[in-house]
Design an enzyme around this catalytic site. Sequence first.
Site, PDB file in Angstrom:
ATOM      1  CG  HIS A 201      -1.663  -1.280   1.147  1.00  0.00           C
ATOM      2  ND1 HIS A 201      -2.953  -1.639   0.269  1.00  0.00           N
ATOM      3  CD2 HIS A 201      -1.474  -2.588   2.101  1.00  0.00           C
ATOM      4  CE1 HIS A 201      -3.052  -2.998   0.784  1.00  0.00           C
ATOM      5  NE2 HIS A 201      -2.351  -3.401   1.688  1.00  0.00           N
TER       6      HIS A 201
ATOM      7  CD  GLU B  40      -1.478  -9.816   4.858  1.00  0.00           C
ATOM      8  OE1 GLU B  40      -1.422  -9.046   5.700  1.00  0.00           O
ATOM      9  OE2 GLU B  40      -2.388  -9.716   3.852  1.00  0.00           O
TER      10      GLU B  40
END
Length: 479
Positions: free
Chosen positions: A312, A442
């Site tokens: 991101h 993650e």
Amino acid sequence: MKKGLAALLFFVMWFALFPQTGQAAAGGTSIYLDGNKLELSKNGQVQNINGSVMIPIRVVVEELGYVVDWEKKTRTVTIQQQDTVMKLVVDQSTALVNGTKIQMPVAPKLVSDTVIVPLRFLGEQMGLSVSWDNQLKTVYLVTPAGGNGGETSPGDGGDGDTGTPPGDTDSGTQPGQTDNLANVGGISFSDNRLMIAVDQNVTPNVFTMANPQRVVIDLPNTKFADTFSSGYHLDSTQNGFIDITEYPEVSKVRYSLYNNNPSTVRIVLDMNVVKMGELINENDGLIILDLNKEVSIPGSNGKKLVVIDAGHGGKDPGAISVTGKKEKDFNLAVTLKVQELLKKETNIDFVLTRSSDTYPSLSDRVKIANDLNADLFISIHANAGSATASGVETYYTRSESLALAKVMHKYLVASSGLTDRGVRSKSLHVTRETKMPAVLLECGYLSNKSDNAKLYTEDFQDRVAAGIVKGIKEYLGLQ
Ligand SMILES: [Zn+2]
């Protein structure tokens, strides 16, 4: 192809375009798919709404052969291509891609029987390369199998890498933001050096792209000075260029306001040779990229090359934590810590896809790694889900990434101290489209109070960064 389905709906895609003019007509806009111009039907013409060009995905869907379903009751569009399934709901800006929530720059809308969705978002999720030539007002879509090195794009500058990226619907700089931005007062090229004059400290992000060969310099939190256009060619869409004739290594310097949020000036050198040059930035108002200095392109020195991708960034915050923190900030913090550790490794070269709060597109990130023939690609993220979900996961897509995934996961579990949620296979753009072993980590759940409380601590980030570097070294056999 799929013409029956198309009777139900027309898709039109968002394409941010004239951020400065807002409502410019898009009548002259063309779309090329793998180099072939698409014939747009009368009701499938490109539109521009609030500064975003809307292009008819219906046409693209037909040309690409994606499977599309429209459920009127829930106003949900399902688009399927091979193993990627995307669900988009009218007026909701969160898409579900293979079950993962992903934020879109704008929500799909229903405009007189037409569902409009973001082009770049869809294209990238489906593995297309999407680019925009602002001068020619042309959208280029390249399928993974259809690309032939960018040579299909007619005209100059068809790679779109200086165009304003789609998805930014902001018109101009936000009030109050102006004061914090550095101004680019001048750009010049002489003595085989690019010189950029700025009025505040700027930390540039420099990387190379191939086919055609380019050096890209992103200047985060910058804009063109108000006086810039009086000295330099700058069109109404904040794009300009300088033709270079006296220096054989460079053919053109192009520059643009690449992003509005955060405001980013991008400068691209169109290169005739494979070279990156040395960046000299002493925070004295002059940033220099010196092509006289022989700085080898990362990975061309016999070292192993690792690409670290902070997920991101910029306009895309990623997940938002239970305490309102942004995933992008966690990802970058860990990435910068990984960078510091990798600097100490004599046998490893590394490239970051971003080193500040910018948003390289997913295809930019993949392209950086593929162009450099990197040995490894590691994307750093944090997850979100239910409040009770907790722990770490390692994702991979292609089977050749499994061995890397197993090694990285072992260290991620040990270094984080969080629950082991396993190594998982999933079709994610960056792990699917890269050509080297690639994983997406993650590192915990921002939606979980306990995980979240740890993730933003220095101690946790230090440990995870060290774990990532240990994993890289073990996989590369460099212990
Ligand atoms: Zn993420």
